[in-house]
Design a protein around this motif. Structure first.
Motif, PDB file in Angstrom:
ATOM      1  N   HIS A  58      -9.909  72.555 -20.053  1.00  0.00           N
ATOM      2  CA  HIS A  58      -9.905  73.997 -20.341  1.00  0.00           C
ATOM      3  C   HIS A  58      -9.736  75.011 -19.381  1.00  0.00           C
ATOM      4  O   HIS A  58      -9.592  76.290 -19.109  1.00  0.00           O
ATOM      5  N   LEU A  59     -10.897  74.495 -18.304  1.00  0.00           N
ATOM      6  CA  LEU A  59     -11.034  74.823 -16.747  1.00  0.00           C
ATOM      7  C   LEU A  59      -9.531  75.631 -16.603  1.00  0.00           C
ATOM      8  O   LEU A  59      -8.836  76.351 -16.449  1.00  0.00           O
ATOM      9  N   MET A  60      -8.527  74.303 -16.539  1.00  0.00           N
ATOM     10  CA  MET A  60      -7.314  74.686 -16.536  1.00  0.00           C
ATOM     11  C   MET A  60      -6.147  75.702 -17.029  1.00  0.00           C
ATOM     12  O   MET A  60      -5.858  76.260 -16.300  1.00  0.00           O
ATOM     13  N   LYS A  65      -4.122  81.530 -17.151  1.00  0.00           N
ATOM     14  CA  LYS A  65      -3.401  82.297 -18.611  1.00  0.00           C
ATOM     15  C   LYS A  65      -4.230  83.409 -17.352  1.00  0.00           C
ATOM     16  O   LYS A  65      -3.355  84.503 -17.392  1.00  0.00           O
ATOM     17  N   ILE A  66      -4.978  83.821 -16.610  1.00  0.00           N
ATOM     18  CA  ILE A  66      -5.533  84.739 -15.648  1.00  0.00           C
ATOM     19  C   ILE A  66      -4.531  84.834 -14.746  1.00  0.00           C
ATOM     20  O   ILE A  66      -4.108  85.638 -14.166  1.00  0.00           O
ATOM     21  N   ALA A  67      -4.148  83.212 -13.461  1.00  0.00           N
ATOM     22  CA  ALA A  67      -2.693  83.315 -12.594  1.00  0.00           C
ATOM     23  C   ALA A  67      -1.114  83.601 -13.450  1.00  0.00           C
ATOM     24  O   ALA A  67      -0.541  84.954 -12.593  1.00  0.00           O
ATOM     25  N   ILE A  71       0.059  87.621 -11.933  1.00  0.00           N
ATOM     26  CA  ILE A  71       1.139  87.842 -11.331  1.00  0.00           C
ATOM     27  C   ILE A  71       1.264  89.062 -12.552  1.00  0.00           C
ATOM     28  O   ILE A  71       2.582  89.536 -11.380  1.00  0.00           O
ATOM     29  N   LYS A  72       2.084  88.263 -13.584  1.00  0.00           N
ATOM     30  CA  LYS A  72       2.658  89.787 -14.037  1.00  0.00           C
ATOM     31  C   LYS A  72       1.961  91.018 -13.597  1.00  0.00           C
ATOM     32  O   LYS A  72       3.409  91.858 -13.339  1.00  0.00           O
ATOM     33  N   SER A  82       5.567  84.766 -19.888  1.00  0.00           N
ATOM     34  CA  SER A  82       4.125  85.038 -20.021  1.00  0.00           C
ATOM     35  C   SER A  82       4.482  84.758 -21.510  1.00  0.00           C
ATOM     36  O   SER A  82       5.481  85.064 -21.873  1.00  0.00           O
ATOM     37  N   ARG A  83       3.354  84.203 -21.898  1.00  0.00           N
ATOM     38  CA  ARG A  83       2.856  83.206 -22.951  1.00  0.00           C
ATOM     39  C   ARG A  83       2.296  84.496 -24.269  1.00  0.00           C
ATOM     40  O   ARG A  83       0.921  84.588 -23.801  1.00  0.00           O
TER      41      ARG A  83
END
Length: 83
Positions: A58-60, A65-67, A71-72, A82-83
């Motif tokens: 879950h942390l990964m 998502k944050i990364a 980056i976006k 991005s998804r």
């Protein structure tokens, strides 16, 4: 010291992280200033290295998502990734 067993989800997430890292580094090649480009790649690498040893799925997922979002915002050419 016991190493936690890695699941299929861990391996899938690892591949997503590697893919995002590669896309970010490739997208940074579009930065015209070589110093800024080098600093950007160094920042990207340090962020990924800092989270390298995570094992909690879950942390990964949250960090991924944050990364993607960070980056976006820094490298808009990654918006297709991005998804």
């Amino acid at each position: 010291m016991t190493v936690p067993a890695l699941t299929l989800r861990h391996f899938i997430l690892k591949q997503q992280v590697i893919s995002l890292y590669r896309h970010a580094v490739r997208a940074s090649k579009g930065i015209p200033d070589p110093v800024t480009r080098k600093e950007t790649v160094a920042w990207i690498r340090s962020e990924f290295e800092r989270n390298r040893h995570l094992t909690d799925v879950h942390l990964m997922e949250d960090k991924l998502k944050i990364a993607r979002r960070e980056i976006k915002s820094i490298l808009p050419t990654l918006s297709h990734h991005s998804r």
